[in-house]
Motif scaffolding. Structure first.
Motif, PDB file in Angstrom:
ATOM      1  N   LEU A  59      -3.960  -0.890   9.175  1.00  0.00           N
ATOM      2  CA  LEU A  59      -4.872  -1.580   7.897  1.00  0.00           C
ATOM      3  C   LEU A  59      -4.774  -2.936   7.719  1.00  0.00           C
ATOM      4  N   THR A  60      -6.249  -3.105   7.937  1.00  0.00           N
ATOM      5  CA  THR A  60      -6.277  -4.098   7.495  1.00  0.00           C
ATOM      6  C   THR A  60      -6.620  -4.995   6.532  1.00  0.00           C
ATOM      7  N   ALA A  61      -6.752  -4.447   5.415  1.00  0.00           N
ATOM      8  CA  ALA A  61      -6.614  -4.906   4.086  1.00  0.00           C
ATOM      9  C   ALA A  61      -6.155  -3.568   3.293  1.00  0.00           C
ATOM     10  N   TYR A  62      -5.897  -3.877   2.165  1.00  0.00           N
ATOM     11  CA  TYR A  62      -5.411  -3.976   0.986  1.00  0.00           C
ATOM     12  C   TYR A  62      -6.045  -4.460  -0.483  1.00  0.00           C
ATOM     13  N   ARG A  63      -6.158  -3.791  -1.495  1.00  0.00           N
ATOM     14  CA  ARG A  63      -7.148  -4.615  -2.724  1.00  0.00           C
ATOM     15  C   ARG A  63      -6.285  -3.922  -3.386  1.00  0.00           C
ATOM     16  N   THR A  64      -6.059  -4.883  -5.158  1.00  0.00           N
ATOM     17  CA  THR A  64      -6.372  -3.361  -6.095  1.00  0.00           C
ATOM     18  C   THR A  64      -7.000  -4.475  -7.069  1.00  0.00           C
ATOM     19  N   PRO A  65      -6.921  -3.385  -8.151  1.00  0.00           N
ATOM     20  CA  PRO A  65      -7.451  -4.891  -9.235  1.00  0.00           C
ATOM     21  C   PRO A  65      -6.777  -5.742  -9.643  1.00  0.00           C
ATOM     22  N   LYS A  66      -5.327  -5.811  -9.989  1.00  0.00           N
ATOM     23  CA  LYS A  66      -4.654  -6.729  -9.869  1.00  0.00           C
ATOM     24  C   LYS A  66      -4.709  -8.039  -9.133  1.00  0.00           C
ATOM     25  N   ASP A  67      -5.315  -7.509  -7.452  1.00  0.00           N
ATOM     26  CA  ASP A  67      -5.472  -8.930  -6.457  1.00  0.00           C
ATOM     27  C   ASP A  67      -7.007  -9.653  -7.604  1.00  0.00           C
ATOM     28  N   ALA A  68      -7.908  -9.438  -7.906  1.00  0.00           N
ATOM     29  CA  ALA A  68      -8.592  -9.754  -8.859  1.00  0.00           C
ATOM     30  C   ALA A  68      -8.848 -10.646  -9.385  1.00  0.00           C
ATOM     31  N   VAL A  69      -7.680 -10.623  -9.844  1.00  0.00           N
ATOM     32  CA  VAL A  69      -7.256 -11.316 -11.155  1.00  0.00           C
ATOM     33  C   VAL A  69      -6.734 -12.706 -10.574  1.00  0.00           C
ATOM     34  N   MET A 109       0.669  -1.461   0.229  1.00  0.00           N
ATOM     35  CA  MET A 109      -0.149   0.185   0.407  1.00  0.00           C
ATOM     36  C   MET A 109       1.062   1.332   0.381  1.00  0.00           C
ATOM     37  N   ARG A 110       2.136   1.754   0.541  1.00  0.00           N
ATOM     38  CA  ARG A 110       2.753   2.601   0.647  1.00  0.00           C
ATOM     39  C   ARG A 110       3.664   2.624  -0.327  1.00  0.00           C
ATOM     40  N   GLY A 111       3.970   1.174  -1.435  1.00  0.00           N
ATOM     41  CA  GLY A 111       4.469   1.687  -2.649  1.00  0.00           C
ATOM     42  C   GLY A 111       4.127   2.133  -3.343  1.00  0.00           C
ATOM     43  N   ARG A 112       2.702   1.584  -2.898  1.00  0.00           N
ATOM     44  CA  ARG A 112       1.228   2.392  -4.770  1.00  0.00           C
ATOM     45  C   ARG A 112       0.287   2.400  -4.618  1.00  0.00           C
ATOM     46  N   PHE A 113      -0.859   3.553  -4.932  1.00  0.00           N
ATOM     47  CA  PHE A 113      -2.157   2.780  -4.568  1.00  0.00           C
ATOM     48  C   PHE A 113      -2.723   3.348  -6.015  1.00  0.00           C
TER      49      PHE A 113
END
Length: 175
Positions: free
Chosen positions: A165-175, A137-141
């Motif tokens: 921070l309890t969760a961090y999700r990006t669109p690539k996580d869904a792939v 999360m700290r690296g990119r959002f």
């Protein structure tokens, strides 16, 4: 002394926008954004993260992102379109805005723009359930990324390093 209520902040960067020849405020979502936004809403629903209140920037791309996300939630949250979220300059200003949240709100979703959403997530997160997620999360959002932060106490006490921070999700996580 009674235990203080746990609250959650869900920080969301708008989905990928298009770049037509219009004012920045009026830029719509790109095709990729129109696919990522509902997926983000489904993820929130799957995690049991239906907000009590959603604060959304007035920009076209954020309103479109929210409409597609909210359609995937089990209940429609109260939504406030706040023009301050479009023009806000720094993460600290966004955190100051969070302190205005009514205390009956347990989960607050804020949908806005970078770099402010990223700065606010970075500033609020004093710790994490997963140090690897915190480093990511700290690296990119990226666009359509979601950071979920938890803290205890009233909204007026929101500030630097107060949340986990309890969760961090990006669109690539869904792939």
């Amino acid at each position: 002394m009674p235990e203080e209520k746990q609250r959650r902040i869900v920080l969301v960067r708008h989905a990928k926008s298009d770049w037509p020849d219009v004012d920045d405020h009026d830029r719509p979502l790109a095709e990729r954004g129109r696919k990522a936004a509902p997926a983000a809403g489904r993820w929130l629903a799957d995690q049991g993260l239906t907000p009590d209140l959603a604060l959304v920037s007035t920009a076209v791309r954020t309103r479109q992102t929210w409409a597609l996300m909210a359609a995937e939630l089990p209940a429609e949250p109260e939504t406030v379109y706040d023009e301050r979220l479009y023009d806000i300059g720094f993460g600290e200003q966004l955190i100051a805005l969070l302190t205005e949240t009514p205390d009956d709100v347990g989960t607050l979703l804020v949908l806005g723009h970078n770099p402010v959403i990223h700065e606010a997530a970075d500033t609020l997160a004093g710790e994490a359930e997963d140090d690897g997620q915190l480093a990511r999360m700290r690296g990119r959002f990226p666009t359509a990324a979601i950071a979920v932060l938890a803290f205890r106490g009233p909204w007026r006490r929101v500030g630097p390093d107060v949340a986990r921070l309890t969760a961090y999700r990006t669109p690539k996580d869904a792939v």
